[in-house]
Design a protein around this motif. Structure first.
Motif, mmCIF file in Angstrom:
data_model
loop_
_atom_site.group_PDB
_atom_site.id
_atom_site.type_symbol
_atom_site.label_atom_id
_atom_site.label_comp_id
_atom_site.label_asym_id
_atom_site.label_seq_id
_atom_site.Cartn_x
_atom_site.Cartn_y
_atom_site.Cartn_z
ATOM 1 N N ILE A 41 -5.406 -20.845 7.428
ATOM 2 C CA ILE A 41 -6.057 -20.110 8.509
ATOM 3 C C ILE A 41 -5.811 -18.613 8.383
ATOM 4 N N VAL A 42 -4.584 -18.251 8.061
ATOM 5 C CA VAL A 42 -4.181 -16.845 8.063
ATOM 6 C C VAL A 42 -4.593 -16.101 6.797
ATOM 7 N N THR A 43 -4.631 -16.762 5.661
ATOM 8 C CA THR A 43 -4.923 -16.098 4.393
ATOM 9 C C THR A 43 -6.213 -15.280 4.416
ATOM 10 N N PRO A 44 -7.322 -15.792 4.923
ATOM 11 C CA PRO A 44 -8.538 -14.961 4.954
ATOM 12 C C PRO A 44 -8.377 -13.706 5.810
ATOM 13 N N MET A 45 -7.614 -13.808 6.896
ATOM 14 C CA MET A 45 -7.406 -12.631 7.739
ATOM 15 C C MET A 45 -6.541 -11.597 7.025
ATOM 16 N N VAL A 46 -5.522 -12.058 6.335
ATOM 17 C CA VAL A 46 -4.660 -11.141 5.579
ATOM 18 C C VAL A 46 -5.459 -10.485 4.460
ATOM 19 N N ASP A 47 -6.258 -11.271 3.761
ATOM 20 C CA ASP A 47 -7.100 -10.716 2.694
ATOM 21 C C ASP A 47 -8.065 -9.677 3.243
ATOM 22 N N LEU A 48 -8.659 -9.957 4.363
ATOM 23 C CA LEU A 48 -9.593 -9.027 4.982
ATOM 24 C C LEU A 48 -8.892 -7.716 5.330
ATOM 25 N N ALA A 49 -7.734 -7.816 5.932
ATOM 26 C CA ALA A 49 -6.985 -6.609 6.305
ATOM 27 C C ALA A 49 -6.509 -5.860 5.072
ATOM 28 N N HIS A 50 -6.099 -6.596 4.046
ATOM 29 C CA HIS A 50 -5.580 -5.962 2.835
ATOM 30 C C HIS A 50 -6.681 -5.269 2.028
ATOM 31 N N ASN A 51 -7.839 -5.863 1.994
ATOM 32 C CA ASN A 51 -8.913 -5.351 1.135
ATOM 33 C C ASN A 51 -9.908 -4.436 1.846
ATOM 34 N N ASN A 52 -9.797 -4.311 3.154
ATOM 35 C CA ASN A 52 -10.762 -3.511 3.893
ATOM 36 C C ASN A 52 -10.050 -2.545 4.822
ATOM 37 N N THR A 53 -10.243 -1.291 4.556
ATOM 38 C CA THR A 53 -9.710 -0.269 5.438
ATOM 39 C C THR A 53 -10.733 0.852 5.481
ATOM 40 N N SER A 54 -10.474 1.817 6.289
ATOM 41 C CA SER A 54 -11.367 2.968 6.362
ATOM 42 C C SER A 54 -10.519 4.195 6.639
ATOM 43 N N SER A 55 -11.113 5.338 6.443
ATOM 44 C CA SER A 55 -10.374 6.566 6.702
ATOM 45 C C SER A 55 -9.974 6.646 8.173
ATOM 46 N N SER A 56 -10.821 6.155 9.077
ATOM 47 C CA SER A 56 -10.472 6.228 10.503
ATOM 48 C C SER A 56 -9.293 5.315 10.838
ATOM 49 N N ILE A 57 -9.227 4.152 10.219
ATOM 50 C CA ILE A 57 -8.096 3.255 10.442
ATOM 51 C C ILE A 57 -6.816 3.912 9.923
#
Length: 120
Positions: free
Chosen positions: A33-49
């Motif tokens: 359950i958690v792995t896709p969320m961790v992958d999403l957070a790890h691989n997707n960021t933005s300058s505003s974040i």
């Protein structure tokens, strides 16, 4: 309308498992359950974040913007600018706020880039 009790039917595949097996199954399912969320957070960021993270670390808006701009030039945005600042501070043996300010001035990026590449 009363809900039918189907607990025994739903637990059929679990009833012969030991406590240890149930524990392992729980954590395996949790990881799924958690792995896709961790992958999403790890691989997707933005300058505003990244600016937001730096603001919460105590940098001013102007300082945060400069650090993020320099981080984008160095192609390290995906490493997390807060992480980059902390690693650079550790590398230099200085306070993280001072480290961030140096990075915002364009200093230290070759060193910190090497650190993330695995250079010694």
């Amino acid at each position: 309308m009363k809900r039918e009790d189907d607990f025994q039917k739903r637990r059929e595949h679990l009833k012969n498992l030991t406590d240890e097996q149930l524990y392992e199954r729980f954590w395996a399912l949790t990881e799924q359950i958690v792995t896709p969320m961790v992958d999403l957070a790890h691989n997707n960021t933005s300058s505003s974040i990244e600016r937001s993270v730096l603001l919460r670390m105590g940098f001013s808006s102007i300082e945060s913007s400069k650090i993020v701009q320099e981080g984008m030039k160095a192609k390290l945005l995906g490493k997390g600018m807060g992480n980059v600042v902390l690693k650079y501070a550790e590398l230099k043996g200085i306070n993280y706020l001072d480290a961030g300010r140096e990075l915002g001035e364009g200093k230290g990026w070759a060193e910190v880039s090497g650190l993330f590449r695995g250079d010694k």
